[in-house]
Each structure stands twice: as C-alpha cells, then as structure tokens.
Design a protein around this motif. Structure first.
Motif, PDB file in Angstrom:
ATOM      1  N   LEU A 187     -60.666  -8.040  43.220  1.00 49.24           N
ATOM      2  CA  LEU A 187     -60.795  -6.866  42.138  1.00 49.24           C
ATOM      3  C   LEU A 187     -61.607  -5.935  42.216  1.00 49.24           C
ATOM      4  O   LEU A 187     -62.780  -6.178  42.428  1.00 49.24           O
ATOM      5  CB  LEU A 187     -60.756  -7.713  40.915  1.00 49.24           C
ATOM      6  N   GLY A 188     -61.213  -4.988  41.925  1.00 52.09           N
ATOM      7  CA  GLY A 188     -61.821  -3.619  42.087  1.00 52.09           C
ATOM      8  C   GLY A 188     -63.018  -3.366  42.970  1.00 52.09           C
ATOM      9  O   GLY A 188     -62.407  -3.591  44.272  1.00 52.09           O
ATOM     10  N   GLU A 189     -64.270  -3.412  42.637  1.00 55.76           N
ATOM     11  CA  GLU A 189     -65.232  -3.179  43.733  1.00 55.76           C
ATOM     12  C   GLU A 189     -65.545  -4.161  44.705  1.00 55.76           C
ATOM     13  O   GLU A 189     -66.244  -3.919  45.714  1.00 55.76           O
ATOM     14  CB  GLU A 189     -66.634  -2.696  42.967  1.00 55.76           C
ATOM     15  N   GLU A 190     -64.953  -5.366  44.543  1.00 57.39           N
ATOM     16  CA  GLU A 190     -65.082  -6.532  45.311  1.00 57.39           C
ATOM     17  C   GLU A 190     -64.501  -6.056  46.584  1.00 57.39           C
ATOM     18  O   GLU A 190     -64.907  -6.694  47.743  1.00 57.39           O
ATOM     19  CB  GLU A 190     -64.486  -7.845  44.742  1.00 57.39           C
ATOM     20  N   ALA A 191     -63.709  -5.102  46.733  1.00 59.83           N
ATOM     21  CA  ALA A 191     -62.841  -4.901  48.009  1.00 59.83           C
ATOM     22  C   ALA A 191     -63.939  -4.143  48.720  1.00 59.83           C
ATOM     23  O   ALA A 191     -63.608  -4.053  50.220  1.00 59.83           O
ATOM     24  CB  ALA A 191     -61.715  -4.060  47.625  1.00 59.83           C
ATOM     25  N   PRO A 207     -61.782  -0.256  38.494  1.00 59.71           N
ATOM     26  CA  PRO A 207     -62.175  -1.234  37.824  1.00 59.71           C
ATOM     27  C   PRO A 207     -61.027  -2.479  37.519  1.00 59.71           C
ATOM     28  O   PRO A 207     -60.240  -2.020  36.980  1.00 59.71           O
ATOM     29  CB  PRO A 207     -62.781  -1.134  36.715  1.00 59.71           C
ATOM     30  N   GLY A 208     -61.153  -3.643  37.849  1.00 61.48           N
ATOM     31  CA  GLY A 208     -60.138  -4.672  37.674  1.00 61.48           C
ATOM     32  C   GLY A 208     -58.775  -4.713  38.565  1.00 61.48           C
ATOM     33  O   GLY A 208     -57.973  -5.412  38.348  1.00 61.48           O
ATOM     34  N   ARG A 209     -58.651  -3.579  39.507  1.00 60.94           N
ATOM     35  CA  ARG A 209     -57.542  -3.581  40.065  1.00 60.94           C
ATOM     36  C   ARG A 209     -57.377  -4.181  41.151  1.00 60.94           C
ATOM     37  O   ARG A 209     -58.327  -4.828  41.913  1.00 60.94           O
ATOM     38  CB  ARG A 209     -57.553  -2.054  40.621  1.00 60.94           C
ATOM     39  N   LYS A 210     -56.112  -4.884  41.337  1.00 64.58           N
ATOM     40  CA  LYS A 210     -55.790  -5.836  42.395  1.00 64.58           C
ATOM     41  C   LYS A 210     -55.991  -5.146  43.891  1.00 64.58           C
ATOM     42  O   LYS A 210     -54.916  -4.598  44.173  1.00 64.58           O
ATOM     43  CB  LYS A 210     -54.640  -6.770  41.992  1.00 64.58           C
ATOM     44  N   MET A 211     -56.894  -5.511  44.499  1.00 67.78           N
ATOM     45  CA  MET A 211     -56.968  -4.842  45.720  1.00 67.78           C
ATOM     46  C   MET A 211     -56.549  -5.682  46.803  1.00 67.78           C
ATOM     47  O   MET A 211     -56.421  -5.322  47.998  1.00 67.78           O
ATOM     48  CB  MET A 211     -58.614  -4.450  46.084  1.00 67.78           C
ATOM     49  N   GLY A 212     -56.752  -7.157  46.770  1.00 70.78           N
ATOM     50  CA  GLY A 212     -56.360  -7.932  47.780  1.00 70.78           C
ATOM     51  C   GLY A 212     -56.402  -9.262  47.211  1.00 70.78           C
ATOM     52  O   GLY A 212     -56.838  -9.515  45.967  1.00 70.78           O
ATOM     53  N   HIS A 213     -56.471 -10.213  48.289  1.00 68.15           N
ATOM     54  CA  HIS A 213     -56.616 -11.630  47.789  1.00 68.15           C
ATOM     55  C   HIS A 213     -57.150 -12.469  49.081  1.00 68.15           C
ATOM     56  O   HIS A 213     -56.836 -11.904  50.359  1.00 68.15           O
ATOM     57  CB  HIS A 213     -55.449 -12.268  47.077  1.00 68.15           C
TER      58      HIS A 213
END
Ligand code: AMP
Length: 369
Positions: A322-326, A349-355
């Motif tokens: 999520l978000g910056e984690e990407a 922020p909070g956007r689904k960027m991947g999994h």
C-alpha cells in the motif's frame, strides 16, 4: 431485456474479451486471458490505467460516452467488468451488441447497499441488522433500534471503507447523515465479529459452480491488509460459506467470479457483509496457490469455457503493498514468494500498488471445491 445478447458457443482462442475498468483487477484478468490465448480490450477513462500496459487494445473513454462505448462493444466478442459501479445504462448499451457477464441483475443489487441487504435477507441469509436512512429523524429512530453502536454507510458508491462512519450515539448518526448531505444511506448494527473472511466462487453459463477455500481477511483503516489461507474456519463453516456463495450466484443468474465478504461471529455464525460481483482482492493468492486462479476462472466463465480446478496446493499469505510501501520494491523482490506490482504511475497514501504472496506447504488437506 430479451434482445440482450448471450453467448451461443464458447469463445475460441484469438477472440477478444472487453473489460470495463482498467485497474489492477483488469490487469490481472488480461494477463490470465493472454495465457489462454484470448485477447483483451480495456475500456477506462484513465489514460494511465494499469491494465492498458498488458492488454491487446484499449479505449480511453468515459462510461457515459455511449458512442465510444458502442464502438468498443463492436470490437469485442464478450464484455465483463472489473468494478461494480459501471452505470446500468452503459451495460445495457453494450448488452445489445455483445454478451455482458455478470449481467445487469448482479449490478442492480450490488450497486445499492439497501437493495443488496434486502436481497440477501430474502434469500434467508444472515446480515447485520440494518435500516434505510435518509433524514435526521430516521437516523435518530434507527439508531435507537440498533442497541448501542452502528455503522452508517452511503447507499451507493462506497468501497474500501469510503463513505462510511462508525457511530456510537444518535447525535453521531445525525452528524454522519449530514456529512453525506442526506444522500440515501444505510445504518447497520456494528458487528463485534471474531474475524472477517470471504468466499470467492464462480458460476459458469451452464450453471456449474466452483469455489476456493475461504481466507481470513485482516483490514487496516478499512483497507484489506492481508488474506490468509487456511482461514481458520471449521469444516461446517467452510461448507456454509460455499452454500452462501452458491445461493447468491444462483439467485443472480450469475456468470463469472464473485466474492462474498463475511463476518464470522463470536458464536460461529456467518453474516454476509457485502457481495462483490467481480474478482476480489482476497482471492489474489489463488494465482500461485491454485492451478486455476480466480482471474483465469472469471475469463473461463465469461468466455463460456468449463470452470477450472480450484484445489489449493499450498498455504498462503497474501499481503497488499500500500502507498509508500511500493518504494521498497527491492526488499520485496528479495523475499521468497511472488511479487506483483501493478504499474501504477503515482504512489498515493493507502493506494493498492501491488501485493506479495508467500507460500508454505499445506498444513492440512484443503476442503474440496
Ligand atoms: P465495507 O465497505 O462495507 O466492506 O466495509 C469495510 C470494512 O469496515 C469491513 O471489512 C469491516 O472491517 C468494517 N465494517 C463494515 N461494516 C461493519 C459492521 N456492520 N460492523 C463492524 N464492522 C464493519
């Protein structure tokens, strides 16, 4: 409705499936279709849509641009969607030109939380207690009937916790309905659940049915954080979850993959929270842990192919990035497991960027599909 098109034969490899919506779900559907030799054509308003990068064709257009919608439909052999808020009229325009699945009935019931809850109740399935609310007076009187705590949600266009407030008093319920500018809303009793789960299932055009093992789902800030299989449901609960999905799919004359979000009560009861008439975030682990993923399964169903094998071959934990984690993609790339990045052009922020899906050997035999 009778002049809506339906599939008369399975689509042959080389045929084109149109997908309304170009987010990560559309992207993973397009990738799954490509594996089966089927082409995809994505329709989305966002010129940087993640699905455009992996599809054969795309059209950048708005859902109310019926000229563009019709040209798109004429270039497709079947059409599906990756999100449920496609306007009914857009779907109707397309359905006169080529088959659209899941159909208008599924959209009608899932675009409106009150219609959805009434539909679920009419099928004899359990939900949280709920009341339709449009005025301050209704907010006050409905809250009084719920007994303590509630969640007020807009009737339409809510997802990932958007358009909802927890309320602990009649005054908070009134303030929440005012924040929605008195748009139609639903006040639900707050469910003090043990945990959340979901059942991802598919129904074919021939009435066949298949489901995946139900994961346990953990949310943070109303957004799915991780899905874990096995999900810790008892054998009886797994069977009940599958029956719930089948009952709903049959009542909707459904064709395609759907997900039913569940609250598992402290007394073991399964309450239906929401129906998603599409592939679902809590089913992403099926890409690596099952022979046929939820994405391939959906493509198979809308192409008129036989449903595939949903047996789970590993335990899995799927975690959203999520978000910056990407930005930390290098460290995910080093971990043992499967990394999926959605090709989104901007981190928010909070956007689904991947999994990321981590697999481990089966700890117990999975329940049969
Ligand atoms: P929804 O948009 O309805 O799927 O809600 C998003 C999340 O909010 C759910 O996954 C739950 O974690 C929480 N939630 C929604 N409705 C309720 C409820 N009636 N009681 C308790 N938690 C809820």
């Amino acid at each position: 409705m009778s002049d809506f098109k339906s599939l008369t034969a399975p689509l042959a490899p080389g045929a084109t499936i149109g997908i309304l919506g170009g987010g990560q779900l559309g992207r993973m559907l397009a990738l799954a279709a490509a594996r089966l030799g089927l082409k995809t054509h994505i329709y989305c308003h966002d010129k940087r849509a993640p699905a455009f990068q992996v599809a054969d064709r795309h059209t950048c257009g708005e859902f109310d641009d019926f000229g563009a919608v019709k040209s798109f439909a004429k270039a497709c052999d079947a059409v599906t969607f990756e999100f449920e808020n496609v306007p009914a009229e857009t779907v109707e325009q397309i359905a006169h030109i080529c088959p659209v699945n899941p159909g208008a009935k599924a959209l009608r019931f899932t675009q409106d939380r009150c219609a959805e809850k009434n539909f679920i109740k009419a099928l004899g399935l359990k939900t949280a207690a709920f009341h339709a609310v449009t005025s301050d007076e209704e907010a006050r009187s409905s809250f009084a009937k719920l007994g303590g705590r509630g969640v007020l949600k807009t009737e339409r266009l809510g997802y990932d916790g958007k358009g909802q407030f927890k309320v602990a008093s009649a005054a908070e319920a009134v303030a929440a309905i005012a924040a929605f500018r008195h748009a139609p809303a639903i006040l639900e009793a707050f469910v003090d659940f043990d945990f959340e789960a979901s059942i991802v299932a598919a129904r074919g055009g021939d009435g066949s049915f298949a489901s995946y093992d139900p994961p346990r789902n953990e949310h943070e800030n109303h957004i799915l954080r991780r899905s874990i299989v096995p999900g810790g449901l008892s054998r009886a609960q797994v069977a009940e979850a599958k029956d719930i999905a089948r009952t709903i799919a049959e009542a909707l004359d459904y064709v395609g993959v759907l997900a039913v979000e569940l609250f598992v009560g402290k007394d073991g009861a399964l309450l239906v929270n929401e129906i998603a008439p599409r592939v679902h975030n809590s089913g992403h682990w099926t890409i690596e842990a099952c022979a046929v993923s939820q994405f391939e399964q959906h493509v198979r169903a809308v192409a008129g192919w036989p449903l595939g094998d949903t047996t789970r071959h590993a335990d899995a934990v799927m975690q959203n990035i999520l978000g910056e984690e990407a930005s930390d993609w290098r460290s995910y790339a080093k971990r043992p497991g499967a990394l999926h990045l959605y090709g989104k052009s901007e981190i928010r922020p909070g956007r689904k960027m991947g999994h990321f899906t981590a697999l481990s050997p089966l700890t117990k035999p999975p329940s049969r599909p």
